[in-house]
Design a protein around this motif. Sequence first.
Motif, short mmCIF file in Angstrom:
data_model
loop_
_atom_site.label_atom_id
_atom_site.label_comp_id
_atom_site.label_asym_id
_atom_site.label_seq_id
_atom_site.Cartn_x
_atom_site.Cartn_y
_atom_site.Cartn_z
N ALA A 185 -12.66 9.75 1.25
CA ALA A 185 -12.18 8.74 -0.03
C ALA A 185 -12.05 9.05 -1.34
CB ALA A 185 -13.58 8.04 -0.13
N ASP A 186 -11.14 8.45 -2.09
CA ASP A 186 -10.22 8.15 -2.99
C ASP A 186 -11.15 7.54 -4.05
OD1 ASP A 186 -8.28 7.96 -5.01
OD2 ASP A 186 -6.34 7.36 -4.02
N GLU A 187 -11.76 8.63 -4.45
CA GLU A 187 -12.78 7.23 -5.21
C GLU A 187 -12.20 6.61 -6.52
OE1 GLU A 187 -16.00 10.25 -6.08
OE2 GLU A 187 -16.61 10.46 -3.47
N LYS A 188 -11.42 7.51 -7.08
CA LYS A 188 -10.52 6.91 -8.43
C LYS A 188 -10.18 5.72 -7.89
CE LYS A 188 -7.29 8.54 -11.41
NZ LYS A 188 -5.97 9.09 -11.75
N PHE A 189 -9.24 5.37 -6.97
CA PHE A 189 -8.73 4.52 -6.10
C PHE A 189 -9.76 2.93 -6.22
CE2 PHE A 189 -7.23 1.40 -3.83
CZ PHE A 189 -5.84 1.29 -3.76
N ILE A 190 -10.73 3.89 -6.01
CA ILE A 190 -11.47 2.38 -5.13
C ILE A 190 -12.60 2.51 -6.90
CG2 ILE A 190 -13.31 2.34 -4.33
CD1 ILE A 190 -12.91 4.53 -2.31
N VAL A 242 -16.71 12.18 19.83
CA VAL A 242 -17.42 11.87 18.44
C VAL A 242 -15.79 12.82 17.91
CG1 VAL A 242 -19.02 13.31 17.23
CG2 VAL A 242 -19.52 11.51 18.41
N LYS A 243 -15.50 14.26 18.65
CA LYS A 243 -14.16 15.27 18.11
C LYS A 243 -13.57 14.60 17.65
CE LYS A 243 -12.70 18.72 20.23
NZ LYS A 243 -12.44 18.32 21.68
N ASP A 244 -12.91 13.31 18.87
CA ASP A 244 -12.35 12.64 18.55
C ASP A 244 -12.23 11.42 16.88
OD1 ASP A 244 -10.57 14.01 20.68
OD2 ASP A 244 -10.40 12.06 21.95
N ILE A 245 -12.90 10.82 17.14
CA ILE A 245 -12.73 10.36 15.89
C ILE A 245 -13.16 10.80 15.08
CG2 ILE A 245 -14.68 8.73 14.96
CD1 ILE A 245 -15.71 7.81 16.86
N GLU A 246 -13.57 12.16 14.81
CA GLU A 246 -13.21 13.51 13.02
C GLU A 246 -12.02 13.60 13.62
OE1 GLU A 246 -18.28 14.88 13.57
OE2 GLU A 246 -16.29 16.36 14.42
N ALA A 247 -11.13 13.54 14.50
CA ALA A 247 -9.88 13.93 14.41
C ALA A 247 -9.09 13.08 14.01
CB ALA A 247 -9.38 15.00 15.67
N LEU A 248 -9.18 12.17 14.07
CA LEU A 248 -8.94 10.66 13.85
C LEU A 248 -8.69 10.26 12.56
CD1 LEU A 248 -7.24 8.11 14.64
CD2 LEU A 248 -9.77 7.43 15.50
N ALA A 249 -9.50 10.91 11.89
CA ALA A 249 -10.17 10.02 10.69
C ALA A 249 -9.65 11.44 9.85
CB ALA A 249 -11.41 10.42 10.31
N LYS A 250 -9.54 12.68 10.18
CA LYS A 250 -9.52 13.81 9.12
C LYS A 250 -7.52 13.59 9.22
CE LYS A 250 -10.62 18.17 9.72
NZ LYS A 250 -10.97 19.30 10.37
N MET A 251 -6.80 13.54 10.66
CA MET A 251 -5.61 13.84 10.18
C MET A 251 -5.59 12.29 9.34
SD MET A 251 -3.49 13.41 13.92
CE MET A 251 -3.79 15.17 14.51
N TYR A 252 -5.50 11.03 9.24
CA TYR A 252 -5.17 9.80 8.79
C TYR A 252 -6.01 10.62 7.10
CZ TYR A 252 -4.86 5.20 6.67
OH TYR A 252 -4.35 4.62 5.11
N GLY A 253 -7.21 10.70 6.81
CA GLY A 253 -7.95 10.91 5.85
C GLY A 253 -7.31 12.34 4.78
N GLU A 254 -6.37 13.26 5.97
CA GLU A 254 -6.01 13.90 4.78
C GLU A 254 -4.40 13.51 4.46
OE1 GLU A 254 -6.73 17.48 7.50
OE2 GLU A 254 -8.94 17.80 6.44
N ALA A 255 -3.53 13.37 4.87
CA ALA A 255 -2.23 12.58 4.72
C ALA A 255 -2.35 12.41 3.49
CB ALA A 255 -2.08 11.60 5.44
N ASP A 256 -1.00 12.46 2.67
CA ASP A 256 -0.94 12.20 1.35
C ASP A 256 -0.91 10.91 1.48
OD1 ASP A 256 -0.57 13.25 -1.49
OD2 ASP A 256 1.57 13.72 -1.47
N ARG A 257 0.02 10.69 2.50
CA ARG A 257 0.49 9.76 2.47
C ARG A 257 0.34 8.67 3.87
NH1 ARG A 257 4.20 7.58 -1.99
NH2 ARG A 257 4.61 9.44 -3.50
N ALA A 258 -0.62 7.48 3.75
CA ALA A 258 -0.62 7.58 5.66
C ALA A 258 -0.02 6.13 5.63
CB ALA A 258 -2.21 7.83 5.71
N SER A 259 0.66 5.63 6.58
CA SER A 259 0.60 3.76 6.79
C SER A 259 0.06 3.72 8.36
CB SER A 259 2.06 3.88 6.73
OG SER A 259 3.72 4.15 6.22
N ILE A 260 -0.45 2.54 8.25
CA ILE A 260 -1.22 1.68 9.29
C ILE A 260 -0.38 0.85 9.90
CG2 ILE A 260 -3.35 0.46 10.28
CD1 ILE A 260 -4.93 1.34 8.06
N VAL A 261 0.01 0.85 10.69
CA VAL A 261 0.31 -0.16 11.86
C VAL A 261 0.23 -0.96 12.96
CG1 VAL A 261 2.92 -0.27 13.14
CG2 VAL A 261 2.87 1.62 11.54
N TYR A 262 0.31 -1.96 12.79
CA TYR A 262 -1.28 -3.12 13.68
C TYR A 262 -0.31 -3.89 14.36
CZ TYR A 262 -2.94 -6.16 10.46
OH TYR A 262 -2.53 -6.98 9.59
#
Lengths: 75, 539, 557, 267
Positions: free
Chosen positions: B96-101, B131-151
């Motif tokens: 989590a980006d605590e500073k931003f929050i 659970v493994k997939d959810i963790e992988a999902l979280a990490k892939m999005y969370g660890e990226a320097d910049r991440a975009s959501i498209v929905y």
Amino acid sequence: MSECNYLYGNYCAEKRVTVLSQMLDFCGIEKDRLRARWVSSAEAPEFVEEINEFIDVLKPLGPSPLKKQTSKDVA
Amino acid sequence: MAGLAASFGSGAMTNAMGELETTDAIFIIGSNTATTHPLVATRIFRAIEKGAKLIVADPRKNQIAGFADLYIRHKPGTDVALLNGMMKVIMEKGLADEKFIAQNTEEFDAFKQGIDNFTVEEASEICSVSVKDIEALAKMYGEADRASIVYCMGITQHTNGVNNVKSLANLSMLTGNIGKIGTGVNPLRGQNNVQGACDMGGLPNVYTGYQPVTLGAANKKFAQAWGVDQLPTNIGLTIPEMFAGIENDEVKALWVMGENPVVSDPDADHVKKVLKKVELLIVQDIFLTPTAKLADVVLPGVSFAEKDGTFANTERRVMRVRKAIDPVGDSRQDWEIIQEISNRFGFEMNYDSPEDIFNEIASLTPSYGGISYERLEGVGLQWPCPTREHPGTPFLHKDGKFTRGKGLFHAITYNPPAEVIDDEYPFWMTTGRVYAHYHTGTMTRNSKSLDFEIPEGFLEINPVDAQNLDICDGHQIKMASRRGEIVTKIMITDRVDPGVVFMPFHFEETNVNKLTNPAYDPIAKIPELKVCAVKLEKA
Amino acid sequence: MNMNDLILYEEPRIGVFVCDCGSNIAGHLDCADVAEYAKTLPNVVYVKENLYTCSEAGIVEIKKAIKGQNLNRVVVASCSPRTHQPLFSSSCAEAGLNPYLFEMVNIRDQCSWVHMGKRDDATQKAKELIRMGVAKSAGLEPQEEIESSLVRKVLVMGGGIAGLSAAQALADMGLDIMLVEKTSNFGGLLQQVHQLDTGGSARALLSKIIDDVQSRSNITCYTKAIVKETGGYIGNFEIKIDTQNGLIKDKVGCIVVATGAVPLIPKGLFGYDGETVISLMELEQKLKKDDLTARRIVFIQCAGARTKEREYCSRICCMIGVKNAMIVKEKYPLIDVRILYRDMQMYGTHKEQMLWDARGKGIQFDVYNPDNPPEVKEGKVSFFQSITGKIIDLDTDLVVLSTPLVPRSDAPAVANMMRVPTDQNGFFLEAHAKLRPLDFAADGIFVCGSGRYPATSTEARTQGLGVASRVAAILFKDKLVKSAIVAKINPESCVGCKACLTMCPYEAITYNRDKRICEINEILCKGCGNCAATCPSHSAQLCGYKPEQLLAQIGAA
Amino acid sequence: MIDIVRQKISKLLSDGSVKGVVALAMANGHVAPCLFQKEDDLEPLCLGDTKKPGDARYPLNKVLITIARQYPEDVFGVLVRGCDERGLYVLYRLNQLEPDKVMTIGIACPQELAKACECKKPYPDELVAGEKTEGITQQGVQDMEDMDLSKRFSFWKNQFSKCVKCYGCRDICPMCFCRECSLECEDIISKGELPVDIPVFHLTRAMHMTDRCIDCGLCDETCPSGIPLRLLYKKTSKIMNAEFGFTSGINKNEQSPLNLMGPAPEK
């Protein structure tokens, strides 16, 4: 080559095969998967030999990576 | 829309399409992007070529999922659980980006409390994702320097649609992926000018540029501009409310412009009944659609090639649209039709041209204030563009300065869809689009080559289910929900999980919306088209 | 809608006949198992295994099944379609089924014969081949045979022994013949020959035939005449002949090309001068005139033949050389005759015997090496004798060069006018050396004599007679019936790009300027499918081999 | 440049040598193909590329084919760049247009545009206006050939997977004129499915382009999924050149080796 029942048919086919095999190669598909040979219906031994030789080439290549799975996996 | 507005203060794609190429991770959820938004998909493909990670979460393995580094297939209607599970992992792993929050958001604690009471295992259970997939999902999005959501509609067309969107907003704020280039929460608009229609006040509660009708100042400004003493301050009706109004005789006349609710709206049989009931039905379209067939009066509008004016696309870009040919036959520009009718009702409108109208829009709409036809030459401008000097805004909420001030966290708990499977209706059914058709097919099904491509509806079903039902590919099946039944051919595919079926909604002959659930989101009033319970039987 | 079209709307009812071919097939694969398998294939309603499907009993079986089982497609899995397809498809026709609804699967040539000793594999392959054939047959469409009228008249080009023989035989059958000779005399190359290899006089033979031909009322002879133009197609060729009395236009049903060949004049070879070094033909003249004065004669075989320019063997020169050597020796026993050769081409028992007889008469044979050829100098021929490893010098006062026959200089023009091919040596190329030796690929045009390849007078005459029977087989029919396996061009989708036109070896395609599309003359079309393979929009398609039919076959593989 | 072009068109129209001229016009704020029939109507004439190279290129020959099919006896003028003229040569060869029914108004492309188009010959043989500029040497095919096989495979598989089957490549292609298209033939291309058959769909088109493509690059510009189609067709051209010494559209009267009977011609 000049023995085609239809005069030039095999020459015409050969030209197209030349292009197609190189295009396959360009797209990353082994061009050895395509082969054109001229064997008359009277040349059974030659036919067998050609096919066996082709099989020897194909086997090490394995199934095509593009072989369609029976079920459609993406849309 | 409503969800993003609540979280950020502005309900639109936060970032520009082109920025997708600059991002490190793209998280697509509820969007069949390659099929429905090929031009957005092109940017995503380019991003992949540049090394960005692609994550796709969708109950159906759509085309773009084939390009994903990680594909998650969750059960229909379980988005909140998936996202909450994901955020749980992000917080646990310290991503989590605590500073931003701390600097840019509020109500984080309430949100955190909600997440604390939830476990990844619960998410796994609800979504039927490991659970493994959810963790992988979280990490892939969370660890990226910049991440975009498209929905897209896969998120919004739910009774929990607003909650789904708020969860995505939470996710972006949690990781600080908002207010920067190449980040954001990006809803893809279904039509070329949905954004524009909303911008122009095509909603029951706002004037142009989302100025509430309930706000005295705005109200007064518009009254003055239009030379009237007073404008109503009450909020208008949404589509479900209009239908309800017709049913209880509060609505007497309905003017449908470029919509085809007979095919597009849930519980189609009911829609038809209602449209037959209304005293006066006016339909304005370019083809005699199933809806137009019910009309008392049909007004011929013009096609894209005959139109002149502006469109605002999904990334808030206002662009000039110019006619290629003059309107055919008796058809007229939409604005001319509206002006003519208004004049006959006694309210004189005397616009000369779309530009004339646009200048009025600019003068009354702060976010459009700096835009003029002259400035739109070329690639157009992205609003907000308040002044003549303003260069437009590629991405919103710059540096965490949200439109509403601070970004608002919402504590969202998972609620199941309005209708869930049971013994009688044991299959989850979801709907969507195919590449050859557009919406209800009013245009594409009139195109010979497109209709040839996919001429009829079909139901996608997992091989396991097909075997259990003893039915072969291409055969007919009867599908029924609590609202109706249809017979359609099936396509056996493992694009969908066992227990889940998918059907495109473009086809009037096999109108899947006879089955869908009209239950709608309490805030956005968007019906739950993406999930209902059905039963299947060999036809 | 006629019966044939109705079939397209019926569910296919396919009958499959699996042939044992005695032990040819059944000896190497399990026919019963194959037949059992065929029953499981889609649309197959009847399966029968026969010992010999082509036997009377087998044919009756097919006909009975077509009627009794109401079959609308028939598949026979047996031997080569080339030999048996016509029999089976015509049998289907006799039973009332359109013959184009018949499909043949060859489970012999490329199956039982090539997988001998692998019974299981061969059985499996036969099943797969039948599955493919059945899949294709389901999509077959009935076709109407193409009929056209016939002109019972024949153009024979060339008045040599081959052309004369053809004309004679055709006249015997009662057909009208136009015999066109470019020179002023009939007889061709044979006029220059002294004595035949069979011993008789060439002149006597020729005059007998020529007199007979000229006496026939149904042969019109033209000398000093040239065929200027040929058009049309089998049964209806349109021709123009430039004669001494002006241009003649006429129509004929068939054309015989008997334009012959000429001996190579060996200019610049082995010191050829026409006096002490002469060609075989010049020797024939000398023998004719009886003015041979030489005492020592050396024949050099393969003079100007089997070289870089002329790779082929002219085949008959060895025989002619030996024949003339023997004539010399008989007439002038004291003349010393030696023959230098590379290898002797004395085919057939008669010629082989000639060679032995020649040796018996004291003619001496020596081999020379083409890499080290004999040299002719003033009164001397020297050559390297490989057996002894020595250079041998032969004193001589006459050197005879056995030169090959070469195509006439106007052969390319004739080929071009007739639109028939020539081989790499410039001789006319028949449709198939083994299967259709006297036919051109273009229907209704035939070739005989040395224009086709160097021939002896006997061979030329035989070919002439052979051609006559080929022609008769066509012209004595009531009308011309042609296989419906031809290409068709869909006029709706054709964009007139002419790609097919340039690819048609039979000139069967023309461009219709008004409609701006290409059209096929079905009589000329031979069904090769070149146009179908070339057409970018699938507008040209070959009946019986449409993409969907072939793809169904491949799909079933 | 435009003045010379306008004068030329004006002359052709006024002396009656053409029935009309297919060129570009600026109308309703955008550049579009236009058939000019009167010399007084030439005001909106433009040459495209008003803002940047490749901004507004259209397959004018394709428009001309449509018109010529309706009026086969009339002569029309057409505005051509180097690529368009190559296209005309091929269209003559394939009998879609008749040389004596077409008059070209040839313009050379500026260097900037030639570069953007990667054009080997950015000017027509018959030049009316503009300066001949240098052709650009192309590297793409070689680069692709230098990759190893598996890399090429995954590259193209990814590219082809992006296809949304919009047929834009075909519809914009000035060399595509068939009434019925193989790409819509169900026996070859399965319909209703994405991704399209890999590589059948795109290779089918490439094979059809083999002796036709004149390397104008409109397909690349058009593809909404950014598939480098032109690279594929460039390769076919390269093969044709290497194997048969043939380059599509370079010589006015050259027949394609694929449409000649018999063996490949000697190089």
